[in-house]
Design a protein around this motif. Structure first.
Motif: not given
Length: 279
Positions: A1-16
């Motif tokens: 998930m490192s490519n999705y790190e940012s200040k104003l947006i949260k990114c997660t993979l809650p399910s496959e």
């Protein structure tokens, strides 16, 4: 998930296979250049990410999805030596904002939107670019731009006529900027479903839908979105001819895997899509 790190947006993979992209700019997710740039980067990344098969777009804030354009942070009238140069500078800024919204529609992966609370101005632009749109009971929408002396310029007026079945009501809402809720959103065809339970309820519903989409063949879902988008902008005959060229996708290993899973009544296993090209 490192490519999705940012200040104003949260990114997660809650399910496959499901990426949740969550706007997180308190207090109201006001839409500015920084948020726009992060959004585009995430959707372009998701488009080529083999671990992502469906995206859910939502908000982290209890107040709602977004209050729209941040008028205090965005330079609507750039300084320049003359009106022509000012117009060119403004045009470049609008292109930048439009491309960020278009990155949602252009993403190869299906995008499910889950909105609650307020969804004003730029929020409607973002919402209309998504493939499947759900809202919570009590959501308040507004095509707000005429109230600040503007015509909506980053996607609403171009996409809404293609996804909405009531032109008269659309013109009324765009020309008056009045608020409207889930009943009119359903009447317009802007949403496919109104969900009870507020923010939590609509996000859970969107996640369940995304899980179903992510369980399907990634070749099939990518192709379906691509062909639907193409057909929306072209005649039936043009769409049929384009599909003839696209039909090479039926050679995917996903097809026999799907048949086998269907006959054996068990979930299919699909190979991931290729990742981004390495230069």
């Amino acid at each position: 998930m490192s490519n999705y790190e940012s200040k104003l947006i949260k990114c997660t993979l809650p399910s496959e296979g499901v990426l949740q992209v969550t706007l997180a700019r308190p207090p109201v997710n006001a839409y500015n250049s920084e948020l726009s740039a992060e959004l585009q980067r995430h959707f372009e990344q998701a488009s080529s990410d083999p671990d992502v098969r469906c995206v859910v777009l939502t908000s982290d804030l209890d107040k709602g999805f977004t209050a729209g354009l941040d008028l205090f942070a965005t330079n609507l009238l750039p300084e320049a030596d003359d009106p022509a140069r000012a117009a060119l500078a403004l045009r470049q800024h609008i292109i930048f904002l439009q491309q960020a919204v278009s990155s949602i529609q252009n993403c190869d992966k299906p995008v499910v939107a889950a909105v609650h609370g307020i969804c004003f101005g730029a929020g409607v632009d973002l919402f209309s670019a998504c493939d499947v749109r759900l809202c919570a009971e009590g959501t308040v929408f507004s095509i707000k731009e005429v109230d600040i002396g503007l015509a909506a310029d980053i996607g609403s007026l171009q996409r809404l006529p293609r996804v909405i079945g009531n032109a008269s009501l659309l013109y009324e809402l765009a020309l008056t900027a009045r608020n409207f809720g889930p009943p009119e959103a359903e009447k317009l065809g802007l949403v496919s479903r109104v969900v009870s339970g507020g923010k939590k309820g609509v996000q859970e519903a969107a996640m369940e839908l995304a899980k179903v989409i992510a369980s399907k063949s990634p070749i099939a879902t990518l192709s379906t979105k691509h062909l639907l988008n193409y057909s929306r902008e072209h005649t039936v005959e043009e769409g049929l001819r384009y599909t003839q060229a696209w039909c090479a996708m039926v050679q995917a290993s996903d097809v026999p895997a799907s048949f086998q899973a269907f006959t054996q009544k068990k979930p299919a296993t699909y190979a991931p899509l290729p990742g981004p090209a390495k230069l």
